[in-house]
Design a protein around this motif. Sequence first.
Motif, PDB file in Angstrom:
ATOM      1  N   GLU A   1       3.109   3.671   8.019  1.00 28.01           N
ATOM      2  CA  GLU A   1       2.211   4.819   7.871  1.00 28.01           C
ATOM      3  C   GLU A   1       1.011   4.436   7.007  1.00 28.01           C
ATOM      4  O   GLU A   1      -0.112   4.814   7.293  1.00 28.01           O
TER       5      GLU A   1
ATOM      6  N   GLN B   1      -1.146   2.325   9.089  1.00 31.01           N
ATOM      7  CA  GLN B   1      -1.364   2.897  10.417  1.00 31.01           C
ATOM      8  C   GLN B   1      -1.190   1.809  11.478  1.00 31.01           C
ATOM      9  O   GLN B   1      -1.996   1.655  12.397  1.00 31.01           O
TER      10      GLN B   1
ATOM     11  N   TYR C   1       6.828   0.728  12.264  1.00 29.56           N
ATOM     12  CA  TYR C   1       5.620   1.502  12.004  1.00 29.56           C
ATOM     13  C   TYR C   1       5.373   1.582  10.502  1.00 29.56           C
ATOM     14  O   TYR C   1       6.268   1.869   9.724  1.00 29.56           O
TER      15      TYR C   1
END
Length: 71
Positions: free
Chosen positions: A19, A22, A17
């Motif tokens: 951030e 996204q 992932y």
Amino acid sequence: MGYRYFYDEKAEAAVLYSEKKQEYISYEDKRSLQAKIDYVKEHNLGGIFGWEATSDNNHELIKQLSTSFKN
């Protein structure tokens, strides 16, 4: 790269992932593959399926499958 590794215990899935972007990427790793192998064996299923193996540069996942299903 900015991605963090997570492991979804419920889905038995490896996840990266970012951030910043996204962006969520689910992929096969040795741990998630072993969970699938264990499930197949536990339920006496006829085989296992994968979408593609081009990212398995060192053939680690293919070797894991081969070793796990040898008689």
